[in-house]
Design a protein around this motif. Structure first.
Motif, PDB file in Angstrom:
ATOM      1  N   GLY A  44      26.982 -18.211  16.415  1.00 44.36           N
ATOM      2  CA  GLY A  44      28.079 -17.460  15.822  1.00 44.36           C
ATOM      3  C   GLY A  44      29.301 -17.576  16.710  1.00 44.36           C
ATOM      4  N   PHE A  45      30.240 -16.724  16.499  1.00 51.07           N
ATOM      5  CA  PHE A  45      31.454 -16.751  17.297  1.00 51.07           C
ATOM      6  C   PHE A  45      31.120 -16.449  18.758  1.00 51.07           C
ATOM      7  CE2 PHE A  45      35.199 -14.568  19.090  1.00 51.07           C
ATOM      8  CZ  PHE A  45      36.081 -15.620  19.038  1.00 51.07           C
ATOM      9  N   ARG A  46      31.360 -17.407  19.625  1.00 50.46           N
ATOM     10  CA  ARG A  46      31.112 -17.300  21.064  1.00 50.46           C
ATOM     11  C   ARG A  46      29.658 -16.957  21.374  1.00 50.46           C
ATOM     12  NH1 ARG A  46      35.834 -14.549  24.277  1.00 50.46           N
ATOM     13  NH2 ARG A  46      35.131 -16.077  25.759  1.00 50.46           N
ATOM     14  N   LYS A  47      28.758 -17.425  20.536  1.00 54.38           N
ATOM     15  CA  LYS A  47      27.332 -17.165  20.709  1.00 54.38           C
ATOM     16  C   LYS A  47      26.576 -18.448  20.364  1.00 54.38           C
ATOM     17  CE  LYS A  47      23.643 -14.295  18.902  1.00 54.38           C
ATOM     18  NZ  LYS A  47      23.251 -13.376  17.843  1.00 54.38           N
ATOM     19  N   PRO A  48      25.902 -19.062  21.336  1.00 56.23           N
ATOM     20  CA  PRO A  48      25.224 -20.333  21.061  1.00 56.23           C
ATOM     21  C   PRO A  48      23.927 -20.130  20.278  1.00 56.23           C
ATOM     22  CG  PRO A  48      24.777 -19.641  23.292  1.00 56.23           C
ATOM     23  CD  PRO A  48      25.765 -18.656  22.715  1.00 56.23           C
ATOM     24  N   GLU A  49      23.487 -21.207  19.659  1.00 50.03           N
ATOM     25  CA  GLU A  49      22.191 -21.209  18.984  1.00 50.03           C
ATOM     26  C   GLU A  49      21.094 -21.310  20.039  1.00 50.03           C
ATOM     27  OE1 GLU A  49      19.767 -24.601  16.506  1.00 50.03           O
ATOM     28  OE2 GLU A  49      21.910 -24.481  16.289  1.00 50.03           O
ATOM     29  N   ILE A  50      20.045 -20.481  19.899  1.00 45.11           N
ATOM     30  CA  ILE A  50      18.946 -20.503  20.868  1.00 45.11           C
ATOM     31  C   ILE A  50      17.634 -20.676  20.109  1.00 45.11           C
ATOM     32  CG2 ILE A  50      17.742 -19.251  22.694  1.00 45.11           C
ATOM     33  CD1 ILE A  50      20.353 -17.722  23.179  1.00 45.11           C
ATOM     34  N   ASN A  51      16.930 -21.776  20.395  1.00 46.40           N
ATOM     35  CA  ASN A  51      15.643 -22.083  19.775  1.00 46.40           C
ATOM     36  C   ASN A  51      14.561 -21.838  20.818  1.00 46.40           C
ATOM     37  OD1 ASN A  51      16.883 -23.272  17.336  1.00 46.40           O
ATOM     38  ND2 ASN A  51      17.649 -24.740  18.812  1.00 46.40           N
ATOM     39  N   THR A  52      13.741 -20.814  20.611  1.00 44.40           N
ATOM     40  CA  THR A  52      12.780 -20.392  21.625  1.00 44.40           C
ATOM     41  C   THR A  52      11.349 -20.564  21.139  1.00 44.40           C
ATOM     42  OG1 THR A  52      14.385 -18.746  22.365  1.00 44.40           O
ATOM     43  CG2 THR A  52      12.125 -18.470  23.123  1.00 44.40           C
ATOM     44  N   LEU A  53      10.519 -21.135  22.015  1.00 44.46           N
ATOM     45  CA  LEU A  53       9.080 -21.230  21.802  1.00 44.46           C
ATOM     46  C   LEU A  53       8.405 -20.336  22.831  1.00 44.46           C
ATOM     47  CD1 LEU A  53       8.851 -25.101  21.510  1.00 44.46           C
ATOM     48  CD2 LEU A  53       8.762 -23.483  19.628  1.00 44.46           C
ATOM     49  N   VAL A  54       7.463 -19.507  22.402  1.00 42.72           N
ATOM     50  CA  VAL A  54       6.707 -18.667  23.319  1.00 42.72           C
ATOM     51  C   VAL A  54       5.365 -19.346  23.547  1.00 42.72           C
ATOM     52  CG1 VAL A  54       5.725 -16.387  23.740  1.00 42.72           C
ATOM     53  CG2 VAL A  54       7.854 -16.606  22.435  1.00 42.72           C
ATOM     54  N   VAL A  55       5.056 -19.621  24.813  1.00 42.71           N
ATOM     55  CA  VAL A  55       3.880 -20.401  25.184  1.00 42.71           C
ATOM     56  C   VAL A  55       2.925 -19.532  25.989  1.00 42.71           C
ATOM     57  CG1 VAL A  55       3.131 -22.486  26.387  1.00 42.71           C
ATOM     58  CG2 VAL A  55       5.335 -22.460  25.249  1.00 42.71           C
ATOM     59  N   ASP A  56       1.622 -19.693  25.744  1.00 42.99           N
ATOM     60  CA  ASP A  56       0.593 -18.949  26.456  1.00 42.99           C
ATOM     61  C   ASP A  56       0.175 -19.724  27.709  1.00 42.99           C
ATOM     62  OD1 ASP A  56      -1.315 -17.097  27.114  1.00 42.99           O
ATOM     63  OD2 ASP A  56      -2.803 -17.864  25.705  1.00 42.99           O
ATOM     64  N   LEU A  57       0.514 -19.191  28.879  1.00 41.02           N
ATOM     65  CA  LEU A  57       0.182 -19.832  30.155  1.00 41.02           C
ATOM     66  C   LEU A  57      -0.948 -19.074  30.835  1.00 41.02           C
ATOM     67  CD1 LEU A  57       3.724 -20.387  31.685  1.00 41.02           C
ATOM     68  CD2 LEU A  57       2.412 -21.958  30.286  1.00 41.02           C
ATOM     69  N   ILE A  58      -2.131 -19.109  30.254  1.00 41.58           N
ATOM     70  CA  ILE A  58      -3.309 -18.467  30.831  1.00 41.58           C
ATOM     71  C   ILE A  58      -2.983 -17.026  31.248  1.00 41.58           C
ATOM     72  CG2 ILE A  58      -5.170 -18.664  32.521  1.00 41.58           C
ATOM     73  CD1 ILE A  58      -4.357 -21.671  32.733  1.00 41.58           C
TER      74      ILE A  58
END
Length: 98
Positions: A44-58
């Motif tokens: 959006g305005f002055r807000k970047p796109e963020i693509n997040t993956l949540v990963v299970d690290l034991i």
């Protein structure tokens, strides 16, 4: 004019420090991990796109920000290859190996 020179000099110093950090970092582990969740924040305005993956690290959840194309190609339950680096300066980082 001096503010511009100061900003350029600061940028060059940050860039050089980042490259030195990458050069001196040691790879500690590479493995495949399960994606437990994924979400996206629209730009959006002055807000970047963020693509997040949540990963299970034991027994620990870690968020990994990725490119949009990778985010689209992965689903919950898929595996993703990650490498972990320890830095001489303490700025440890994670790298996606896809």
């Amino acid at each position: 004019m001096s503010a511009l020179v100061l900003m350029i000099t600061t940028g060059i110093i940050f860039f050089a420090f980042n490259e030195l950090n990458i050069y001196l970092s040691q790879k500690t582990k590479c493995d495949s991990f399960y994606i437990t969740n994924k979400y996206r924040e629209e730009s959006g305005f002055r807000k970047p796109e963020i693509n997040t993956l949540v990963v299970d690290l034991i027994n620990k959840k870690e968020t990994v920000v990725s490119k949009h194309e990778l985010w689209l190609s992965k689903e919950i339950g898929d595996r993703i290859n990650l490498c972990f680096y320890e830095s001489f300066f303490g700025f440890n980082y994670t790298e996606i190996n896809e």
